[in-house]
Each structure stands twice: as C-alpha cells, then as structure tokens.
Design a protein around this motif. Structure first.
Motif, PDB file in Angstrom:
ATOM      1  N   PHE A  44     -40.747   4.422 -23.871  1.00  0.00           N
ATOM      2  CA  PHE A  44     -40.907   5.592 -24.960  1.00  0.00           C
ATOM      3  C   PHE A  44     -41.414   6.424 -23.982  1.00  0.00           C
ATOM      4  N   GLY A  45     -41.731   6.727 -22.905  1.00  0.00           N
ATOM      5  CA  GLY A  45     -41.514   8.466 -21.733  1.00  0.00           C
ATOM      6  C   GLY A  45     -40.581   8.821 -22.294  1.00  0.00           C
ATOM      7  N   GLY A  46     -38.660   8.238 -22.180  1.00  0.00           N
ATOM      8  CA  GLY A  46     -38.125   8.754 -22.250  1.00  0.00           C
ATOM      9  C   GLY A  46     -37.340   9.089 -24.095  1.00  0.00           C
ATOM     10  N   TRP A  47     -37.957   8.481 -25.058  1.00  0.00           N
ATOM     11  CA  TRP A  47     -38.438   9.356 -25.469  1.00  0.00           C
ATOM     12  C   TRP A  47     -39.039  10.541 -26.357  1.00  0.00           C
ATOM     13  N   VAL A  48     -39.746  10.767 -25.597  1.00  0.00           N
ATOM     14  CA  VAL A  48     -41.069  11.693 -25.539  1.00  0.00           C
ATOM     15  C   VAL A  48     -40.446  12.742 -25.091  1.00  0.00           C
ATOM     16  N   GLY A  49     -40.008  12.547 -24.150  1.00  0.00           N
ATOM     17  CA  GLY A  49     -38.925  14.018 -23.154  1.00  0.00           C
ATOM     18  C   GLY A  49     -37.403  14.465 -23.995  1.00  0.00           C
ATOM     19  N   ALA A  50     -37.303  13.229 -24.304  1.00  0.00           N
ATOM     20  CA  ALA A  50     -36.001  13.503 -24.951  1.00  0.00           C
ATOM     21  C   ALA A  50     -36.753  14.354 -25.630  1.00  0.00           C
ATOM     22  N   ASN A  51     -37.323  13.987 -27.191  1.00  0.00           N
ATOM     23  CA  ASN A  51     -37.716  15.202 -27.621  1.00  0.00           C
ATOM     24  C   ASN A  51     -38.908  16.316 -26.835  1.00  0.00           C
ATOM     25  N   LEU A  52     -39.286  16.629 -26.411  1.00  0.00           N
ATOM     26  CA  LEU A  52     -39.721  17.650 -25.713  1.00  0.00           C
ATOM     27  C   LEU A  52     -38.343  18.540 -25.115  1.00  0.00           C
ATOM     28  N   SER A  53     -37.647  17.892 -24.965  1.00  0.00           N
ATOM     29  CA  SER A  53     -36.162  18.658 -24.603  1.00  0.00           C
ATOM     30  C   SER A  53     -35.400  19.328 -25.743  1.00  0.00           C
ATOM     31  N   GLY A  54     -36.265  19.046 -26.831  1.00  0.00           N
ATOM     32  CA  GLY A  54     -35.050  19.300 -27.983  1.00  0.00           C
ATOM     33  C   GLY A  54     -33.601  18.267 -27.824  1.00  0.00           C
ATOM     34  N   ARG A  55     -33.506  17.540 -27.509  1.00  0.00           N
ATOM     35  CA  ARG A  55     -31.787  16.372 -27.892  1.00  0.00           C
ATOM     36  C   ARG A  55     -31.810  16.250 -29.057  1.00  0.00           C
ATOM     37  N   PRO A  56     -30.191  16.426 -29.404  1.00  0.00           N
ATOM     38  CA  PRO A  56     -29.913  15.557 -30.685  1.00  0.00           C
ATOM     39  C   PRO A  56     -31.033  14.310 -31.462  1.00  0.00           C
ATOM     40  N   PHE A  59     -35.364  -5.845 -13.148  1.00  0.00           N
ATOM     41  CA  PHE A  59     -34.799  -4.663 -13.717  1.00  0.00           C
ATOM     42  C   PHE A  59     -33.046  -4.092 -12.885  1.00  0.00           C
ATOM     43  N   GLU A  60     -33.112  -4.157 -11.444  1.00  0.00           N
ATOM     44  CA  GLU A  60     -31.255  -4.250 -11.041  1.00  0.00           C
ATOM     45  C   GLU A  60     -30.783  -5.016 -12.055  1.00  0.00           C
ATOM     46  N   LEU A  61     -31.314  -5.827 -12.262  1.00  0.00           N
ATOM     47  CA  LEU A  61     -29.748  -6.890 -13.080  1.00  0.00           C
ATOM     48  C   LEU A  61     -29.761  -5.936 -13.922  1.00  0.00           C
ATOM     49  N   LEU A  62     -30.229  -6.145 -15.163  1.00  0.00           N
ATOM     50  CA  LEU A  62     -30.596  -5.563 -16.595  1.00  0.00           C
ATOM     51  C   LEU A  62     -30.983  -4.880 -16.839  1.00  0.00           C
ATOM     52  N   GLY A  63     -30.624  -3.254 -15.856  1.00  0.00           N
ATOM     53  CA  GLY A  63     -31.061  -2.623 -16.088  1.00  0.00           C
ATOM     54  C   GLY A  63     -30.043  -1.061 -15.982  1.00  0.00           C
ATOM     55  N   PRO A  64     -29.269  -1.848 -15.164  1.00  0.00           N
ATOM     56  CA  PRO A  64     -27.832  -1.137 -14.827  1.00  0.00           C
ATOM     57  C   PRO A  64     -27.101  -1.119 -16.520  1.00  0.00           C
ATOM     58  N   ILE A  65     -27.221  -2.302 -17.165  1.00  0.00           N
ATOM     59  CA  ILE A  65     -26.209  -2.822 -18.411  1.00  0.00           C
ATOM     60  C   ILE A  65     -26.927  -2.185 -19.450  1.00  0.00           C
ATOM     61  N   ALA A  66     -28.267  -1.715 -19.548  1.00  0.00           N
ATOM     62  CA  ALA A  66     -29.399  -1.005 -20.205  1.00  0.00           C
ATOM     63  C   ALA A  66     -28.502   0.060 -20.055  1.00  0.00           C
ATOM     64  N   THR A  67     -28.388   1.297 -19.006  1.00  0.00           N
ATOM     65  CA  THR A  67     -28.129   2.108 -18.998  1.00  0.00           C
ATOM     66  C   THR A  67     -26.338   2.662 -19.167  1.00  0.00           C
ATOM     67  N   PHE A 111     -32.476   7.215 -23.929  1.00  0.00           N
ATOM     68  CA  PHE A 111     -33.159   8.298 -23.216  1.00  0.00           C
ATOM     69  C   PHE A 111     -33.859   6.923 -21.996  1.00  0.00           C
ATOM     70  N   GLY A 112     -35.077   6.681 -22.510  1.00  0.00           N
ATOM     71  CA  GLY A 112     -35.841   5.938 -22.077  1.00  0.00           C
ATOM     72  C   GLY A 112     -35.076   4.060 -21.805  1.00  0.00           C
ATOM     73  N   VAL A 113     -33.901   3.727 -22.657  1.00  0.00           N
ATOM     74  CA  VAL A 113     -33.035   2.279 -22.228  1.00  0.00           C
ATOM     75  C   VAL A 113     -32.422   3.033 -21.218  1.00  0.00           C
ATOM     76  N   ALA A 114     -31.621   4.666 -20.716  1.00  0.00           N
ATOM     77  CA  ALA A 114     -31.259   4.304 -19.664  1.00  0.00           C
ATOM     78  C   ALA A 114     -32.298   4.524 -18.295  1.00  0.00           C
ATOM     79  N   LEU A 115     -33.660   4.666 -18.723  1.00  0.00           N
ATOM     80  CA  LEU A 115     -34.675   5.183 -17.677  1.00  0.00           C
ATOM     81  C   LEU A 115     -34.716   3.596 -17.225  1.00  0.00           C
ATOM     82  N   LEU A 116     -34.213   2.161 -17.396  1.00  0.00           N
ATOM     83  CA  LEU A 116     -34.330   1.522 -16.744  1.00  0.00           C
ATOM     84  C   LEU A 116     -34.290   0.777 -15.578  1.00  0.00           C
ATOM     85  N   PRO A 117     -33.628   1.270 -14.987  1.00  0.00           N
ATOM     86  CA  PRO A 117     -32.751   0.503 -13.745  1.00  0.00           C
ATOM     87  C   PRO A 117     -34.461   1.130 -12.713  1.00  0.00           C
TER      88      PRO A 117
END
Length: 227
Positions: free
Chosen positions: A146-158, A205-213, A165-171
């Motif tokens: 959710f935080g990644g999605w909010v940040g991406a919206n505030l920064s005007g990403r497509p 998160f170190e096992l699953l996070g890099p896969i998500a990123t 964005f939030g998925v990439a922050l899971l590690p």
C-alpha cells in the motif's frame, strides 16, 4: 519514528519518565547533528587521493568514527550513519560513486552480523509467537504494498507501474535486526520475543522478497517495452 515509539511503549508500561522524551530528542537530533558534522567535511575531503574514488581506508575510518562517536555521545548510531552517507552522496560532486571500494569487503561484515543475529534467536520464543508472527508478516506486506502504491501515485508514476512499487519493497534488510537489537536492550524482558519476531520475519522476507522484486521489475520492463 522508531525511537519515539520506544519511548511511548516504555511510558505505556510504566518504565519511562518525562526526561526520556528529552533523551529521545537528543538521540535523534544529536545523531542528525553528528552525521552533518562528519558528513560535510568527509564529502569535501574523501576521494581526493585516487581517481575521484574514496578508498577503503577512508570508508572504514568514517564508519568507525561515526559509530564510536555515536556510542560515546549516546545518540542513535543508525541515524548518524545514514546521515553521513546521505550527505556525502548528495554533496560530493567529485565522487564517481561514493565508497565503491567498500563493496569488496562488505560481505564478511554482513555474514558476521547475520550470524550473531541468528545466534540470538530462541526457537521456543519464535514458536510461541504464533498468530502474532503471522499478523506481523501479513501487516508488513500489506503496508509495503500500500505504501509503495501511495508513493508511486504521489510521484506521478504511470498507472501500469504503481501497483508494483510496493511489491518491489518487500525484501527486509539487516537494519530491522539492528533496530530489534536496540529494542531488546531497552526491554530485556521481551528480548527473546522481539528478536524471534524480527529475525523470523527477516528470513521469510529475504526468501520471498527478492523473488517479488524481480517479478515487479520484469513486469514493469515488459510494460515499458510494449509502450
């Protein structure tokens, strides 16, 4: 926020006084001040000896100087260290890449850090967490997405990129364990549970996070290529 929450938790459990608020302010403000005090001259002086690249000895000296002074002054050493790095990276224009050389020697320290952290893990305490541990992992994942999605919206990403964005922050890196160790020192009665929760979730998160990123990066690249 972490430091302030420590004070709040202490007050909720009757282990804190008003002076702790001033101490927390000193830990945070002092750490920022120390980071600036070391970072500003370091930005100007480092990287002058060899091709605009700070040497290993320069990097290690700054690390030990910052950590030692932070412990001596009783300020938050994590904030002090991050402030020094941020100041150097953003103000030293003659650096091609700040402290690139330290990457060659960082792994022994990283392995030692996680080895010591793992040595503090009590399996009995980890198993006793049960639903609390599951809720923590779930809430952290939801908050990151959710935080990644909010940040991406505030920064005007497509719009096609925002959900990734939030998925990439899971590690979860070692700084969480560092904060857990600080919290366990402040609340020794809860130390086994704090360390078990943090180390256990870090492993997940170190096992699953890099896969998500990696998945997020590939999905965004695929969308960019189609566009």
């Amino acid at each position: 926020m972490f430091n302030l929450i420590l004070v709040v938790v202490a007050q909720m459990n009757g282990h804190s006084e008003t002076t702790d608020l001033f101490h927390a302010a000193w830990e945070i403000g002092g750490a920022l001040g120390l980071g600036l005090l070391i970072g500003v001259p370091a930005a100007a002086l480092t990287g002058r000896l060899k091709d605009g690249e700070p040497l290993e000895i320069e990097a290690l000296s700054l690390v030990f100087l910052t950590a030692g002074l932070a412990l001596w002054l009783d300020v938050f050493f994590l904030i002090a260290g991050m402030t020094v790095g941020a100041v150097i990276v953003n103000t030293a224009s003659h650096h091609q890449k700040a402290f690139h050389e330290i990457e060659h020697i960082q792994w022994p320290f990283v392995v030692l850090f996680f080895l010591l952290a793992g040595g503090a893990l009590e399996l009995e305490a980890a198993l006793s967490l049960g639903g609390i541990g599951i809720c923590f992992v779930a809430l952290r994942a939801i908050a990151r997405v959710f935080g990644g999605w909010v940040g991406a919206n505030l920064s005007g990403r497509p719009s096609t990129e925002r959900k990734w964005f939030g998925v990439a922050l899971l590690p979860q890196a070692g700084i969480a364990i560092g904060m857990a160790m600080i919290a366990s020192q402040r609340f020794p009665d809860w130390a086994p549970q704090i360390l078990a929760l943090t180390i256990g979730s870090t492993v997940i998160f170190e096992l699953l996070g890099p896969i998500a990123t990696l998945t997020a990066i590939r999905r965004v690249e695929a969308v960019s290529e189609r566009d």
